[in-house]
Design a protein around this motif. Structure first.
Motif, PDB file in Angstrom:
ATOM      1  N   LEU A 158      66.634  47.344  50.162  1.00 30.20           N
ATOM      2  CA  LEU A 158      66.609  48.350  51.223  1.00 30.20           C
ATOM      3  C   LEU A 158      65.600  49.435  50.869  1.00 30.20           C
ATOM      4  CD1 LEU A 158      70.444  48.735  51.968  1.00 30.20           C
ATOM      5  CD2 LEU A 158      68.747  47.407  53.250  1.00 30.20           C
ATOM      6  N   LEU A 159      64.730  49.765  51.826  1.00 27.01           N
ATOM      7  CA  LEU A 159      63.699  50.773  51.656  1.00 27.01           C
ATOM      8  C   LEU A 159      63.808  51.818  52.757  1.00 27.01           C
ATOM      9  CD1 LEU A 159      60.567  48.487  50.995  1.00 27.01           C
ATOM     10  CD2 LEU A 159      61.914  49.697  49.280  1.00 27.01           C
ATOM     11  N   VAL A 160      63.315  52.999  52.444  1.00 27.10           N
ATOM     12  CA  VAL A 160      63.182  54.046  53.451  1.00 27.10           C
ATOM     13  C   VAL A 160      61.701  54.199  53.749  1.00 27.10           C
ATOM     14  CG1 VAL A 160      63.593  56.456  54.047  1.00 27.10           C
ATOM     15  CG2 VAL A 160      65.239  55.224  52.614  1.00 27.10           C
ATOM     16  N   PHE A 161      61.315  54.000  55.010  1.00 23.98           N
ATOM     17  CA  PHE A 161      59.949  54.246  55.446  1.00 23.98           C
ATOM     18  C   PHE A 161      59.904  55.651  56.040  1.00 23.98           C
ATOM     19  CE2 PHE A 161      58.499  49.554  56.157  1.00 23.98           C
ATOM     20  CZ  PHE A 161      58.450  49.407  54.781  1.00 23.98           C
ATOM     21  N   HIS A 162      59.259  56.563  55.314  1.00 20.80           N
ATOM     22  CA  HIS A 162      59.216  57.960  55.754  1.00 20.80           C
ATOM     23  C   HIS A 162      58.178  58.194  56.834  1.00 20.80           C
ATOM     24  CE1 HIS A 162      61.779  59.444  52.372  1.00 20.80           C
ATOM     25  NE2 HIS A 162      61.293  58.361  51.782  1.00 20.80           N
ATOM     26  N   GLY A 163      57.107  57.440  56.837  1.00 19.07           N
ATOM     27  CA  GLY A 163      56.041  57.642  57.806  1.00 19.07           C
ATOM     28  C   GLY A 163      54.852  56.765  57.489  1.00 19.07           C
ATOM     29  N   LYS A 164      53.816  56.928  58.273  1.00 20.94           N
ATOM     30  CA  LYS A 164      52.583  56.166  58.095  1.00 20.94           C
ATOM     31  C   LYS A 164      51.414  57.141  58.097  1.00 20.94           C
ATOM     32  CE  LYS A 164      51.589  55.548  62.996  1.00 20.94           C
ATOM     33  NZ  LYS A 164      51.097  54.651  64.032  1.00 20.94           N
ATOM     34  N   ARG A 165      50.319  56.739  57.478  1.00 22.92           N
ATOM     35  CA  ARG A 165      49.110  57.542  57.479  1.00 22.92           C
ATOM     36  C   ARG A 165      47.948  56.681  57.000  1.00 22.92           C
ATOM     37  NH1 ARG A 165      51.061  61.815  52.820  1.00 22.92           N
ATOM     38  NH2 ARG A 165      51.240  60.384  51.052  1.00 22.92           N
ATOM     39  N   THR A 166      46.760  57.245  57.127  1.00 20.26           N
ATOM     40  CA  THR A 166      45.551  56.615  56.594  1.00 20.26           C
ATOM     41  C   THR A 166      45.047  57.494  55.467  1.00 20.26           C
ATOM     42  OG1 THR A 166      44.998  55.634  58.735  1.00 20.26           O
ATOM     43  CG2 THR A 166      43.230  55.802  57.111  1.00 20.26           C
ATOM     44  N   SER A 167      45.126  56.993  54.242  1.00 19.85           N
ATOM     45  CA  SER A 167      44.853  57.790  53.055  1.00 19.85           C
ATOM     46  C   SER A 167      43.462  57.493  52.513  1.00 19.85           C
ATOM     47  CB  SER A 167      45.893  57.504  51.966  1.00 19.85           C
ATOM     48  OG  SER A 167      47.199  57.773  52.438  1.00 19.85           O
ATOM     49  N   ALA A 168      42.764  58.557  52.125  1.00 24.43           N
ATOM     50  CA  ALA A 168      41.488  58.414  51.413  1.00 24.43           C
ATOM     51  C   ALA A 168      41.793  58.157  49.945  1.00 24.43           C
ATOM     52  CB  ALA A 168      40.644  59.669  51.585  1.00 24.43           C
ATOM     53  N   MET A 169      41.347  57.030  49.423  1.00 26.60           N
ATOM     54  CA  MET A 169      41.651  56.641  48.052  1.00 26.60           C
ATOM     55  C   MET A 169      40.384  56.291  47.299  1.00 26.60           C
ATOM     56  SD  MET A 169      45.179  54.457  48.254  1.00 26.60           S
ATOM     57  CE  MET A 169      46.717  55.265  48.639  1.00 26.60           C
TER      58      MET A 169
END
Length: 685
Positions: A297-308
């Motif tokens: 079981l996981l919690v998905f807090h949100g989504k984004r596009t990250s500069a890495m």
């Protein structure tokens, strides 16, 4: 319930149903009308246990063409070919006659227009309204109009024409095989071609008449199971389509990470359950990856596009690779880069104009090839690249690409800087000269300098319990990327978050019925793990995607063949060294000198003296007479009374000093080694 559904829709074998299914109409809901009885009631593929019983409801979410099943019509033998099979096939002529044209047309596919033209022949004469066709005439069916069909005819000696043939025309008609050649993909892509019979082209099995049918891999879910099923369409199962009559059945909706990232922000936060974990051989080597197993079981807090940023460790025993988010709070200092050729220096100067380097290894000047000399510690500043004329080992100068650099002189010397031209194919060893000792944030490095870049982490990120970047003597910043990520955490520790790259990890999840592990409207403060260790496979894939197609380094120009031959000849005819010349016996005692052998014309046998390995048991004998100029620098050495007389010669053929002793084994040839020569020189001195 089952009987009513079966009555409303026709029951078909799974293979036949999937072959007629259009993937654009998915998903479809099927009900099993007979269980699986193929090697037992349980079918296991790739670790997925598939067991269907009568009445099971399946939701087909995807199909993928895997292979083609080939059935020999004469022997009923079956075998499978991969879909990318390179062999070609031709349509086989049919052996069963049709008694009327109408029968031939009706037995063709319903969508006749899509599979035209169709060619057939008549074994009998055909009398039409305005023409009589001989037996064996070949007709091409173009269209069907009411009670007749329009055909094109071309016979031996007959003019090409179009005729109309009544559907009621009786005779003995056969379908003809065409000359077109098809691949398996072309056959499987056409519903009309699937109904034909084929034979191989130019193979040993060309006489076999085959019926081809596609084999798909089916991706599906069941209403009573959470895991995603994958099984071939060749299972012996009868099914019925109940999509329109099955609105109330609840199915698990598997979502890929890409599907999750495409959802709106209102979907988050949410608790999900892992249906399928990441495949083996993953691109990541981080702490949270092994825990992404089925049922977690996981919690998905949100989504984004990250500069890495992608980094790799240098000058360490074990190479490690990292994917670092721009939120990283540590600081870096620049480290100099090393270059092992002028071409590498040229590529780096294109990205960073005004590059300054220091020579780390001496490079001798080669005047005949136009290569300048470089000394350790010299500093150069790259100015540009231009065409220059260099000898390149020949009599004529050649135009080559060279890197123009300035030799930087010390201020105390007062000399002006001079230009030096380094051909791009020249080998050299350089290290970058850096003048600043500032500390930089990660985002500042990417904004102020061109990548790749060498750095050292000089201060850790205070948000990380253990900063994996601190401690490496040198890190290489390979490049930057924008990664679609999902901010996730495990259900038992929702405040410890990590970013899952949605396009780099293949796994499926479904929404869970578990509630969020915190009070309503009181989400925890998330601490994001901004450094993720990746594998070399990730780095190779990243560099492959980001790699620009640069030209390979240039090769040295071709040298003049005559000059090269002359240079080699001079090298092979070089005289003994000055040190060896000083050891000749002629200068010691003229009375003991040995006159050279009388001159005579050398024969081929003399010039090609055999080189035989020396053996202790049977030493080789000397030739009767040596060829002129074979031995040079002849002399004698007399060391007191009772000492053996020693003759020293230098063999140009073998490039070795050779000794002759007047005592012991008379006439024995003793080859000189480095140790022997050293002893002889000590004795002589």
């Amino acid at each position: 319930m089952i009987h009513s559904m079966m009555a409303a829709s026709s029951v078909l074998p799974l293979q036949q149903y999937i072959a007629s299914l259009n993937s654009t109409c998915l998903p479809r809901i099927l009900q099993v009308c007979s269980g699986v009885y193929f090697q037992g009631s349980i079918y296991e593929i790739s670790g997925n246990e598939v067991c269907f019983s009568t009445g099971d409801v399946i939701k087909v979410t995807g199909i993928e063409l895997l292979s083609v099943c080939c059935k020999d019509v004469s022997s009923d033998e079956k075998f499978e070919l991969p879909i990318n099979h390179t062999g070609l096939f031709k349509i086989s002529p049919e052996v069963t006659p049709y008694s009327t044209v109408e029968e031939l047309v009706k037995l063709r596919p319903v969508d006749l227009e899509s599979c035209l033209p169709v060619t057939f022949t008549s074994r009998n004469k055909m009398t039409l309204e305005d023409v009589t066709l001989r037996e064996g005439a070949v007709l091409t069916l173009l269209s069907v109009e009411d009670d007749r069909c329009r055909c094109h005819i071309r016979g031996n000696g007959e003019a090409s024409a179009e005729v109309y043939v009544s559907l009621a025309t009786r005779g003995e008609f056969y379908m003809c095989g065409g000359e077109e050649r098809f691949t398996l993909r072309e056959i499987m892509a056409s519903p009309c071609l699937r109904l034909q019979r084929f034979h191989f082209v130019n193979t040993a099995m060309w006489q076999q008449t085959l019926v081809l049918s596609p084999v798909y891999q089916i991706c599906a879910v069941m209403n009573l199971r959470k895991n995603v099923l994958r099984f071939p369409s060749s299972l012996e199962v009868d099914v019925v389509d109940i999509t329109d009559m099955c609105k109330e059945v609840n199915f698990v909706s598997p979502l890929s990470l890409a599907d999750v990232h495409s959802l709106t922000d209102e979907f988050f936060p949410v608790v999900v359950e892992v249906l399928e974990g990441p495949e083996t051989g993953a691109l990541f080597n981080c702490r949270w990856l092994p825990h992404l197993q089925k049922g977690t079981l996981l919690v998905f807090h949100g989504k984004r596009t990250s500069a890495m940023t992608v980094m790799s460790s240098l000058k360490s025993r074990k190479s490690q690779y990292f994917l670092v988010s721009k939120q990283y709070g540590g600081q870096f200092r620049r480290r100099p880069r090393g270059f092992d050729s002028v071409y590498e220096l040229y590529v780096a100067s294109m990205q960073a104009p005004g590059l300054k380097v220091s020579v780390t290894r001496n490079c001798e000047e080669v005047e005949e090839e136009g290569l300048p000399g470089l000394s350790v510690g010299e500093q150069l500043e790259v100015v540009g690249c231009q065409k220059v004329l260099l000898p390149c080992g020949g009599t004529e100068r050649q135009s080559v690409d060279a890197l123009v650099c300035q030799r930087l002189q010390d201020v105390d010397e007062g000399d002006e800087d001079e230009d030096v031209f380094l051909p791009l194919y020249m080998q050299g060893h350089f290290v970058e000269v850096l003048s600043d000792n500032k500390k930089y944030k990660l985002e500042d490095l990417g904004r102020m300098f061109k990548l790749p870049l060498n750095v050292k982490a000089v201060s850790r990120d205070p948000e990380l319990e253990v900063d994996p970047l601190v401690g490496f003597p040198c890190l290489r910043v390979e490049g930057a990327t924008l990664e679609p990520t999902i901010l996730a955490s495990f259900l038992h520790s929702p405040e410890l978050c990590f970013e899952i790259p949605a396009q780099r990890i293949s796994m499926s999840v479904c929404q869970s019925q578990h509630g969020l592990p915190w009070p309503v409207e009181q989400p925890p403060e998330c601490h994001v793990e901004c450094v993720t260790e990746v594998t070399d496979r990730f780095l190779h894939q990243f560099l492959k995607d980001a790699m620009t197609r640069d030209e390979p380094p240039p090769r040295p120009p071709k040298r003049n063949q005559f000059e090269s031959t002359t240079r080699l000849a001079k090298a092979s005819q070089s005289t003994p060294s000055q040190e060896f010349s000083s050891l000749t016996l002629r200068s010691r005692s003229e009375s003991c000198s040995v006159p050279p052998p009388p001159a005579r014309q050398a024969t081929l046998t003399d010039r090609l003296l055999p080189i035989t390995p020396l053996k202790h048991s049977a030493p080789p004998t000397l030739p009767a007479r040596a060829a002129p100029k074979t031995y040079v620098r002849v002399g004698t050495h007399v060391k007191g009374e009772g000492q053996p007389l020693v003759f020293l010669c230098y063999c140009k053929l073998w490039s070795l000093p050779i000794f002759f002793s007047s005592q012991g084994h008379r006439g024995r040839l003793q080859q000189s080694t480095q140790t022997t020569t050293k002893k002889w020189r000590t004795c002589w001195q």
